[in-house]
Design an enzyme around this catalytic site. Structure first.
Site, PDB file in Angstrom:
ATOM      1  CE  LYS A   1      -3.947   1.025   4.910  1.00 56.52           C
ATOM      2  NZ  LYS A   1      -3.301   1.144   3.093  1.00 56.52           N
TER       3      LYS A   1
ATOM      4  CB  SER B   1      -0.320  -0.150   1.071  1.00 59.53           C
ATOM      5  OG  SER B   1      -0.361   0.080   1.967  1.00 59.53           O
TER       6      SER B   1
END
Length: 832
Positions: A739, A696
């Site tokens: 996140k 990511s």
């Protein structure tokens, strides 16, 4: 004296006879399985025709014969090749018949002197040979004397321990003066193979013979002493058993006189009544009564009595038929869940759905749930709340660090101190067969040579199997289908796939700041007031104070550290109250540092991203979301990409992919295509002691490298996440909610996400989405447009730009930004 066959056995040592004259040619008597040594008298049973003829002829002469051992004892008529070359000259002392009906003779022979067969001169009717007499060689030195003494001492010990050697031999050994004769005498009584006996006979040197005999004697002595200890131990145990038997008989008679025997029978009857009252399944009750019958026959003083009694007590105390009644009122359950926990709507919805189905269908099996989330979000306490809402008993078992399968299934009763496994122990502790059973930290299970506890849990957590769970200790089936199992974990990856497949996974994300504020005001602060003995008026927390604690003193997905900091303030207030200062006080934002010291966390995004070559990414961890800073610089080198910061293989591959895309599309990105010539790129991810991996960070790495090479800074208010490909596509990633919450805690107000992650925003609270601007990425061109500043390139990028030299272009490109790129509206940078 006992007589033996040609296999020949020991006799007596005779030193009083004078040695007769021995001829150079002697009749040879083959002997099986033994050796005659000089000076030793042995009875032999003579049965072979040739041997009987030899003895008759010898008796008519001087009675001197040669005795030689056979190599193979199974040969009846050996020839010279089957006999040893070394033997003994012997004298026949006397001969007698075995019986009137037998022609076999018993001959007592005495060894005289060693001899060596030179050659055989006659085969029939018996063997004759020319022989050479061997004189032994003896050196009277200190070593020989020491060997003599040691052998004499060991021989006396063997005579003492061996039941087959007459005790009179010990007097002969004690009075022995000749070392050679002593070695021959002891060797005659040793129980060793024929080849080793012959080896001793062939050892002419006395010192060497003493050494060999002493070696065999010590081995023999070890065996005799071991046998002696074993016999004494067995005899002692037999004596002890007989003593206990008589004592028990006496004790039984005494108890009968005192009336105590009736008490034992009353105890058995009480156990029988309790077994009936427990309403066990038929097969279980049959096993319990069988064990009770065994208990009644075991003496109470026996160790087996305690084992049997403990087993029966476990069987009686288990809640075979005890079931608590579920509270199926959904409004009541909803009120209890909301009272104990704020938010966590997904979990509450699942519990209420289960109660609704139970209300419509009473025989529904208990669900098997697994709460997955970072530490401190309330996974374990949710189990207590669910039990209270449903009116069930609650039990918790910690599985962290469990390595032994027996911890789940129990130990078999053959082991000392055996007990059932933790599942059955928990059911007994719950006192009902339908509790809420929390398996805490199921992702921390381990395994070793004792088995895999995760595999043992497969039966426990399988609705098709747990209605007949078998514990090794009980050895009967227990129905676990009514139990509501709730497992908790921080991560799913360590849980084996077969075990994960048996559970319904419910993810519990971290809390937002507003949720933490609500939890602190309604749960944590009142709780700390009670635990520190403070009354409501002693201290009051403003909302700003709680927000300051959340932002500057904690950085977590849960509320554990928040509670600790509140407890720290309450302790300081409690000390002031205890010193007599009981006035009411209000803790505001400015007062927090007075109690907790200087802030521990601060926003560092704007400071870190104030230069080119730095970008802010978002990462997922077991403790929730985290910010990830990517730093890139360039220096003279050989065109290498240097990666540091404990990066995993996947993350390294993301960096290689980003670099390859930039080199391929250098012109479109506004960087020189030869930027790697004679220069190295160094990519570093701070917090180097923490391992990092995953795809990511691809978008963030790409942004940082382009920022360095183009001289355009990455916007300070932007954080991003996404996987990239060599074609420039941005792929979706996981952990989006965590996140986003991490970015919100760090005052990030612009987030770049893969377009295919737009669906994941449904799980993000509305108040968070209102405060953050989201941009969705399909291609890396979108990253350039949204992440990099659109103003003129930085003409003086502090530590990142290397001044151009001959043949090397400047980093900052004079070209215009790529066509189609637009500047996104700049949102206000969050500052504390």
């Amino acid at each position: 004296m006992k007589f033996f066959d040609d296999d020949g056995k020991k006799g007596w040592f005779d030193r009083g006879r004078n040695r007769p004259r021995i001829r150079e040619e002697l009749p040879i008597l083959p002997l099986r399985n033994t050796v005659i040594y000089p000076g030793v008298v042995i009875p032999l049973t003579i049965g072979r025709e040739s041997s009987l003829r030899l003895v008759d002829d010898a008796l008519e002469g001087d009675r001197i014969i040669g005795i030689v051992g056979q190599r193979d004892p199974d040969v009846d008529d050996p020839d010279s090749s089957e006999l040893y070359s070394m033997g003994t000259a012997a004298q026949i002392l006397r001969v007698m018949k075995v019986s009137e009906d037998s022609k076999n003779l018993i001959a007592h022979v005495q060894g005289l002197q060693r001899l060596r067969v030179v050659r055989y001169v006659q085969r029939r009717p018996y063997l004759r040979a020319r022989v050479q007499l061997i004189e032994e060689r003896n050196e009277e030195d200190a070593e020989s004397k020491a060997l003599f003494g040691s052998l004499q001492e060991s021989a006396l010990r063997i005579i003492e321990l061996s039941p087959h050697i007459p005790q009179e031999v010990s007097a002969v050994v004690q009075n022995m003066e000749s070392a050679g004769y002593l070695a021959d005498l002891v060797a005659a009584y040793l129980n060793i193979p024929m080849a080793e006996k012959e080896e001793i006979l062939e050892t002419v040197e006395v010192k060497g013979r003493l050494q060999k005999v002493l070696t065999f004697v010590r081995k023999e002595l070890q065996m005799l002493e071991l046998n002696f200890r074993i016999q004494n131990q067995v005899k002692g145990e037999l004596d002890k058993s007989q003593r206990e038997y008589y004592l028990r008989k006496q004790l039984k008679a005494i108890k009968k006189e005192l009336g105590e025997e009736e008490d034992e029978m009353e105890e058995v009857d009480e156990f029988r009544r309790q077994i009936k009252d427990a309403k066990m399944p038929e097969d279980v009750e049959k096993e319990a009564l069988k064990e009770l019958g065994r208990l009644s026959r075991i003496p109470p003083q026996s160790a087996e009595y305690t084992v049997s009694r403990t087993y029966i007590e476990w069987m009686i105390e288990l809640p075979w038929s005890v079931t608590t009644e579920d509270c199926l009122e959904i409004p009541h359950a909803r009120g209890v869940l909301n009272e104990d926990h704020y938010s966590l709507d997904k979990v509450k919805k699942r519990i209420l759905e289960y109660l609704a189905v139970r209300k419509l269908k009473n025989d529904m099996r208990g669900p098997i749930l697994c709460f997955v989330g970072p530490p401190g979000v309330g996974k374990t306490s949710l189990g207590k709340s669910i039990a209270r809402a449903m009116g069930r008993n609650f039990v918790r078992v910690a599985l962290g660090g469990v390595k032994d399968e027996a911890e789940i299934r129990g130990h078999r009763r053959t082991y000392v101190g055996a007990l059932p496994g933790r599942v059955i122990q928990g059911i007994k502790k719950a006192k009902s067969n339908n509790p809420v059973f929390v398996l805490d930290e199921i992702d921390k299970l381990s395994h070793d040579f004792r088995g895999d506890p995760a595999s043992a849990l497969l039966e426990v957590l399988d609705p098709e199997q747990n209605n007949a769970f078998s514990d090794h200790y009980l050895e009967v089936s227990f129905d676990l289908s009514k139990v509501m199992f709730i497992a908790t974990a921080n991560q799913l990856d360590p849980i084996p796939p077969p075990l994960r497949d048996r559970m319904e996974i419910i993810e519990i994300p971290g809390y937002t700041e507003e949720e933490k504020l609500h939890i602190a005001e309604n749960f944590l602060i009142p709780k700390q007031h009670r635990e520190h003995g403070l009354e409501e008026g002693h201290v009051t927390f403003t909302k700003k104070a709680v927000r300051t604690v959340c932002r500057a003193y904690t950085r977590e997905a849960g509320v554990r550290n928040l509670e600790r900091q509140i407890a720290g303030i309450c302790r300081a207030v409690a000390m002031q109250v205890a010193e007599g200062n009981a006035e009411a006080r209000t803790v505001d934002s400015d007062d927090v540092s007075t109690y907790l010291g200087p802030p521990k966390f601060f926003s560092e995004i704007e400071e870190r991203v104030s230069e080119t070559g730095v970008a802010t990414g978002l990462a997922w961890t077991a403790a929730g979301g985290e910010l990830l800073f990517i730093e890139v610089t360039r220096m003279l080198g050989k065109g290498q990409l240097i990666l540091t910061g404990q990066l995993g293989d996947v993350m390294k591959e993301s960096a290689q992919a980003a670099l390859s895309y930039i080199r391929t599309h250098a012109d479109a990105l506004g960087v020189d295509a030869r930027f790697m010539e004679n220069y190295d790129l160094h990519l570093h991810v701070p917090a180097g002691s923490v391992p990092k991996d995953g795809p990511s960070a691809g978008v963030t790495i790409f942004s940082a490298i382009v920022s360095l090479l183009s001289g355009r800074k990455v916007r300070a208010d932007v954080a991003m996440t996404g996987e990239i490909t060599l074609r420039g596509a941005v792929l979706p990633v996981g952990g989006i909610k965590e996140k986003i919450l991490a970015a919100h805690r760090a005052d990030v107000r612009v987030i770049l996400l893969p377009e295919k992650n737009k669906k994941d925003l449904v799980e993000v609270p509305e108040e968070i989405k209102e405060q953050i601007q989201f941009h969705f990425l399909r291609h890396l061109d979108d990253v350039i447009r949204e992440a990099l500043e659109s103003d003129e390139p930085d003409k003086h990028p502090v530590a990142h730009v290397v001044k151009p030299t001959d043949g090397m272009p400047a980093l900052a490109s004079d070209q215009d930004p790529p066509s189609g790129s637009e500047s996104s509206p700049s949102s206000k940078s969050a500052r504390r």
